[in-house]
Design a protein around this motif. Structure first.
Motif, mmCIF file in Angstrom:
data_model
loop_
_atom_site.group_PDB
_atom_site.id
_atom_site.type_symbol
_atom_site.label_atom_id
_atom_site.label_comp_id
_atom_site.label_asym_id
_atom_site.label_seq_id
_atom_site.Cartn_x
_atom_site.Cartn_y
_atom_site.Cartn_z
ATOM 1 N N UNK A 20 0.619 -1.232 0.124
ATOM 2 C CA UNK A 20 0.087 -0.102 -0.265
ATOM 3 C C UNK A 20 0.929 0.994 0.165
ATOM 4 N N UNK A 21 0.390 2.518 -0.009
ATOM 5 C CA UNK A 21 1.084 3.529 -0.121
ATOM 6 C C UNK A 21 1.581 3.841 0.925
ATOM 7 N N UNK A 22 1.479 3.454 2.199
ATOM 8 C CA UNK A 22 1.798 3.390 3.300
ATOM 9 C C UNK A 22 2.496 2.110 4.622
ATOM 10 N N UNK A 23 2.578 0.560 4.118
ATOM 11 C CA UNK A 23 2.705 -0.189 4.495
ATOM 12 C C UNK A 23 2.699 -1.323 3.476
ATOM 13 N N UNK A 24 3.825 -2.013 4.142
ATOM 14 C CA UNK A 24 3.818 -3.254 3.102
ATOM 15 C C UNK A 24 3.331 -4.192 3.964
ATOM 16 N N UNK A 25 2.647 -5.366 4.093
ATOM 17 C CA UNK A 25 1.654 -6.272 4.318
ATOM 18 C C UNK A 25 2.364 -7.753 3.827
ATOM 19 N N UNK A 26 2.496 -8.545 4.003
ATOM 20 C CA UNK A 26 3.300 -9.877 4.153
ATOM 21 C C UNK A 26 1.771 -10.257 4.645
ATOM 22 N N UNK A 27 1.705 -11.137 3.700
ATOM 23 C CA UNK A 27 -0.110 -12.358 4.126
ATOM 24 C C UNK A 27 0.057 -13.594 3.390
ATOM 25 N N UNK A 28 -1.017 -14.392 5.172
ATOM 26 C CA UNK A 28 -0.575 -15.978 4.689
ATOM 27 C C UNK A 28 -2.235 -16.238 4.667
ATOM 28 N N UNK A 29 -2.495 -16.655 3.671
ATOM 29 C CA UNK A 29 -4.052 -16.577 3.646
ATOM 30 C C UNK A 29 -4.281 -18.773 3.881
ATOM 31 N N UNK A 30 -4.777 -18.920 4.931
ATOM 32 C CA UNK A 30 -5.404 -19.978 5.245
ATOM 33 C C UNK A 30 -6.547 -20.996 4.185
ATOM 34 N N UNK A 31 -6.132 -22.029 4.374
ATOM 35 C CA UNK A 31 -7.869 -22.384 3.709
ATOM 36 C C UNK A 31 -8.728 -23.389 5.492
ATOM 37 N N UNK A 32 -9.162 -22.768 6.062
ATOM 38 C CA UNK A 32 -9.912 -24.212 6.992
ATOM 39 C C UNK A 32 -11.353 -24.630 6.735
ATOM 40 N N UNK A 33 -11.276 -25.640 6.565
ATOM 41 C CA UNK A 33 -12.073 -26.741 5.918
ATOM 42 C C UNK A 33 -13.304 -27.226 7.157
ATOM 43 N N UNK A 34 -12.160 -27.625 8.111
ATOM 44 C CA UNK A 34 -13.187 -28.170 9.399
ATOM 45 C C UNK A 34 -13.077 -26.886 10.751
ATOM 46 N N UNK A 35 -13.611 -27.101 11.453
ATOM 47 C CA UNK A 35 -13.525 -26.015 13.197
ATOM 48 C C UNK A 35 -14.228 -25.997 13.917
ATOM 49 N N UNK A 36 -14.361 -25.839 14.863
ATOM 50 C CA UNK A 36 -15.917 -26.148 16.048
ATOM 51 C C UNK A 36 -16.098 -24.735 16.286
ATOM 52 N N UNK A 37 -17.074 -24.849 17.268
ATOM 53 C CA UNK A 37 -17.666 -23.628 17.594
ATOM 54 C C UNK A 37 -18.793 -22.484 16.767
ATOM 55 N N UNK A 38 -19.239 -21.229 16.492
ATOM 56 C CA UNK A 38 -20.146 -20.920 16.446
ATOM 57 C C UNK A 38 -19.589 -19.736 16.030
ATOM 58 N N UNK A 39 -19.249 -19.178 14.492
ATOM 59 C CA UNK A 39 -19.622 -18.044 14.260
ATOM 60 C C UNK A 39 -20.103 -16.653 15.096
ATOM 61 N N UNK A 40 -19.179 -15.991 15.566
ATOM 62 C CA UNK A 40 -20.468 -14.372 16.257
ATOM 63 C C UNK A 40 -19.592 -13.579 16.100
ATOM 64 N N UNK A 41 -19.477 -12.373 16.429
ATOM 65 C CA UNK A 41 -19.755 -10.723 16.030
ATOM 66 C C UNK A 41 -18.460 -10.684 16.792
ATOM 67 N N UNK A 42 -17.359 -11.016 17.316
ATOM 68 C CA UNK A 42 -16.646 -10.519 19.082
ATOM 69 C C UNK A 42 -16.387 -9.546 19.694
ATOM 70 N N UNK A 43 -16.135 -9.386 17.951
ATOM 71 C CA UNK A 43 -15.250 -7.136 17.832
ATOM 72 C C UNK A 43 -16.578 -6.312 17.426
ATOM 73 N N UNK A 44 -17.636 -6.586 17.494
ATOM 74 C CA UNK A 44 -18.781 -5.772 17.022
ATOM 75 C C UNK A 44 -18.456 -5.417 15.532
ATOM 76 N N UNK A 45 -17.895 -6.777 14.810
ATOM 77 C CA UNK A 45 -18.043 -5.952 13.091
ATOM 78 C C UNK A 45 -19.511 -7.858 12.980
ATOM 79 N N UNK A 46 -19.440 -6.884 11.394
ATOM 80 C CA UNK A 46 -20.911 -7.988 10.665
ATOM 81 C C UNK A 46 -20.053 -8.851 10.145
ATOM 82 N N UNK A 47 -20.792 -9.594 9.871
ATOM 83 C CA UNK A 47 -20.207 -11.559 9.746
ATOM 84 C C UNK A 47 -21.620 -11.736 8.470
ATOM 85 N N UNK A 48 -20.813 -12.554 7.383
ATOM 86 C CA UNK A 48 -21.511 -13.436 7.136
ATOM 87 C C UNK A 48 -20.912 -14.652 5.984
#
Length: 127
Positions: free
Chosen positions: A75-103
């Motif tokens: 970006x103009x002000x920042x260099x990011x090194x991004x590592x994307x993981x594909x999560x194919x199994x998980x436990x729990x129910x997705x919740x908006x724990x930080x007040x963010x909208x999820x879908x």
């Protein structure tokens, strides 16, 4: 230019839908959609960071995952090194724990959401 390493979870449920969340007003790139994730802490393993961020942001515990893509993005002000993981199994129910909208959305619908430019390569790969 400042550099950050980010670990990101592309969470896929049994229906093959992907979990996305919307960045809050106080965050860099506010209002954009993203996959859950965040900064890797000093000395933290990349996958450990992804699992921690996933738990903190949406309350899910990744039980099966693999590295999907790693890339650098400037970006103009920042260099990011991004590592994307594909999560194919998980436990729990997705919740908006930080007040963010999820879908849960179909992969084909990713194009209908405004993601940061750094995510475009990965979104194209998911399509």
């Amino acid at each position: 230019m400042p550099q950050q390493t980010i670990s990101i979870a592309i969470v896929q449920n049994k229906q093959k839908e992907l979990l996305i969340s919307r960045r809050q007003k106080s965050q860099h790139l506010a209002g954009k959609w993203e996959f859950p994730g965040g900064k890797v802490e000093q000395g933290e393993a990349l996958d450990t960071a992804m699992c921690r961020e996933l738990k903190e942001e949406v309350g899910l515990t990744a039980t099966e995952y693999s590295l999907f893509e790693s890339l650098n993005f400037d970006y103009d002000d920042l260099t990011l090194t991004l590592h994307f993981y594909l999560v194919t199994d998980f436990t729990g129910e997705a919740s908006e724990l930080e007040g963010q909208q999820i879908k849960w959305i179909q992969p084909a619908d990713l194009v209908d959401y405004d993601f940061p430019k750094a995510n475009i390569t990965v979104i194209n790969k998911l399509l």
